[in-house]
Design an enzyme around this catalytic site. Structure first.
Site, PDB file in Angstrom:
ATOM      1  N   ASP A  33       0.863  -1.183   0.000  1.00 31.90           N
ATOM      2  CA  ASP A  33       0.000   0.000   0.000  1.00 31.90           C
ATOM      3  C   ASP A  33       0.903   1.238   0.000  1.00 31.90           C
ATOM      4  O   ASP A  33       1.965   1.221   0.624  1.00 31.90           O
ATOM      5  CB  ASP A  33      -0.891  -0.015   1.253  1.00 31.90           C
ATOM      6  CG  ASP A  33      -2.200   0.727   1.047  1.00 31.90           C
ATOM      7  OD1 ASP A  33      -3.259   0.091   1.106  1.00 31.90           O
ATOM      8  OD2 ASP A  33      -2.150   1.952   0.805  1.00 31.90           O
ATOM      9  N   THR A  37      -4.831   6.370   0.814  1.00 32.45           N
ATOM     10  CA  THR A  37      -6.002   6.383   1.708  1.00 32.45           C
ATOM     11  C   THR A  37      -5.963   5.217   2.678  1.00 32.45           C
ATOM     12  O   THR A  37      -6.708   5.210   3.652  1.00 32.45           O
ATOM     13  CB  THR A  37      -7.354   6.318   0.935  1.00 32.45           C
ATOM     14  OG1 THR A  37      -7.240   5.330  -0.088  1.00 32.45           O
ATOM     15  CG2 THR A  37      -7.732   7.657   0.350  1.00 32.45           C
ATOM     16  N   VAL A  59       2.057   1.132  -6.590  1.00 28.53           N
ATOM     17  CA  VAL A  59       2.064   0.227  -7.755  1.00 28.53           C
ATOM     18  C   VAL A  59       2.313   0.955  -9.075  1.00 28.53           C
ATOM     19  O   VAL A  59       2.453   0.317 -10.119  1.00 28.53           O
ATOM     20  CB  VAL A  59       0.764  -0.606  -7.856  1.00 28.53           C
ATOM     21  CG1 VAL A  59       0.621  -1.528  -6.652  1.00 28.53           C
ATOM     22  CG2 VAL A  59      -0.474   0.287  -8.016  1.00 28.53           C
ATOM     23  N   LEU A  75      -6.357  -4.285  -5.471  1.00 33.74           N
ATOM     24  CA  LEU A  75      -7.386  -3.400  -4.914  1.00 33.74           C
ATOM     25  C   LEU A  75      -6.858  -1.972  -4.815  1.00 33.74           C
ATOM     26  O   LEU A  75      -7.458  -1.135  -4.141  1.00 33.74           O
ATOM     27  CB  LEU A  75      -7.795  -3.867  -3.500  1.00 33.74           C
ATOM     28  CG  LEU A  75      -8.787  -5.012  -3.351  1.00 33.74           C
ATOM     29  CD1 LEU A  75      -8.215  -6.331  -3.824  1.00 33.74           C
ATOM     30  CD2 LEU A  75      -9.240  -5.147  -1.902  1.00 33.74           C
ATOM     31  N   TYR A 147     -12.083   7.966 -12.785  1.00 34.49           N
ATOM     32  CA  TYR A 147     -12.232   6.666 -12.117  1.00 34.49           C
ATOM     33  C   TYR A 147     -12.855   5.646 -13.072  1.00 34.49           C
ATOM     34  O   TYR A 147     -12.296   4.570 -13.295  1.00 34.49           O
ATOM     35  CB  TYR A 147     -13.101   6.842 -10.871  1.00 34.49           C
ATOM     36  CG  TYR A 147     -13.250   5.599 -10.027  1.00 34.49           C
ATOM     37  CD1 TYR A 147     -12.170   5.058  -9.329  1.00 34.49           C
ATOM     38  CD2 TYR A 147     -14.485   4.964  -9.895  1.00 34.49           C
ATOM     39  CE1 TYR A 147     -12.320   3.928  -8.532  1.00 34.49           C
ATOM     40  CE2 TYR A 147     -14.637   3.837  -9.103  1.00 34.49           C
ATOM     41  CZ  TYR A 147     -13.549   3.323  -8.425  1.00 34.49           C
ATOM     42  OH  TYR A 147     -13.699   2.195  -7.639  1.00 34.49           O
TER      43      TYR A 147
END
Ligand code: UDP
Length: 313
Positions: A33, A37, A59, A75, A147
């Site tokens: 991560d 967020t 990533v 995710l 998005y």
């Protein structure tokens, strides 16, 4: 032999629940991560577990992990409208460059892959409920496109890795999910309403509240994602995971006000642009292929979530 999973976005709301559930089923977890967020507090229950490792990594840069990896859950992305709009370029890059990097990693490691795509892939749907075969109605240049289109691009990239490199990849379109660890400032409807109700603030309905969403409790969502990853033969499959019980936003406000015993008023604010009017998953495919369907009704899931918020987490 012990299996190993990488969970990209593992410190987020869904990611942390997924890491916990994988660890509990005996799988080693490498949680990645960038803490955009995601929060380390979300990992409190497992951070010291021997089967768990955290790597702070974005990533958008290539992934490097030593040793065998069996499963990769992707995710990683901003996911709530206020956040992905504030971090629009990052959202576009995470889902494009980031998805490419994760898929390359899976190709090299020969790992199975699952991406959490979104009901937003259907945009403001003209078909109701939404089946996986529906191509959607997305504004490609609107305020949600950073998005929606990024996730659609991520789906396209995933499919090319299936076709060209035979990566064992599946696409899961997740519908509005809620539960403990949703951040109070996340900006999504359930967390906003609960926080507002508990602090005697006005509950802010955007528009007239007649738009609908179908809310899935987090434990059901995690079971669906896990079942989809563990099932053989799903390369190239697209599956909706969500709860088909549909509510208007106004109904959600009234239920939360009643369940919290709040004296808050319900007020109306302008509807954001391109806000989808209706949303409800058709989960026939998930039922048939995975034997999965949600178990937790809205009021039950809300009672756990309200308690978690009340405990001041
Ligand atoms: N919404 C609302 N009040 C809020 C937050 C959201 O009325 O304080 C509405 C929003 O306009 C949308 C629905 O609730 O119609 C769900 O919004 P959310 O941001 O949770 O996710 P979305 O499904 O739009 O991605």
């Amino acid at each position: 032999m012990n299996k190993t999973a990488v969970v990209a976005g593992g410190a987020g709301f869904l990611g942390s629940h997924l890491c916990e559930s994988l660890i509990n089923s005996g799988i080693k977890v490498i949680c990645m991560d960038n803490l955009g967020t995601g929060r380390m507090e979300n990992l409190g229950a497992i951070i010291k577990n021997k089967k768990f490792r955290f790597i702070k990594h974005d990533v958008r840069r290539p992934l490097k992990v030593k040793g065998r990896v069996d499963y990769v859950f992707h995710l990683a992305s901003y996911a709530s409208p206020p956040y992905y709009q504030a971090k629009s370029i990052e959202t576009l890059l995470t889902n494009s460059v980031g998805t490419y990097n994760i898929l390359e990693f899976c190709r090299l490691k020969k790992a199975r892959y699952l991406i959490t795509s979104t009901s937003e892939a259907y945009g403001d749907p003209k078909e109701h409920p939404q089946k996986e075969t529906y191509w959607g109605n997305v504004n490609p240049v609107g305020i949600r496109s950073c998005y929606d289109e990024a996730k659609r691009f991520a789906e396209a990239m995933t499919m090319e890795f299936v076709r060209k490199f035979k990566v064992d990849a599946r696409i899961i379109r997740i519908f509005n999910t809620y539960g403990p660890r949703l951040q109070k400032d996340d900006g999504r409807v359930i967390s906003n309403f609960i926080w507002q109700a508990q602090h005697d603030k006005d509950l802010t309905i955007y528009g007239d509240g007649s738009q609908t969403r179908s809310f899935c409790y987090v434990s059901d969502q995690i079971k669906g994602l896990t079942a989809a990853m563990m099932k053989d033969g799903l390369a190239g499959e697209v599956i909706n995971i969500g709860n088909p019980d549909e509510f208007t936003v106004k109904e959600a406000a009234v239920i939360i006000k009643e369940m919290t015993g709040s004296k808050s008023k319900i007020i109306y604010k302008p509807l954001p642009k391109d806000d989808p009017t209706r949303r409800k998953p058709d989960i026939t495919k998930a039922k048939k292929i995975l034997g999965w369907e949600p178990q937790v009704k809205l009021r039950e899931g809300l009672s756990h979530t309200i308690k978690w918020f009340a405990d001041g987490k």
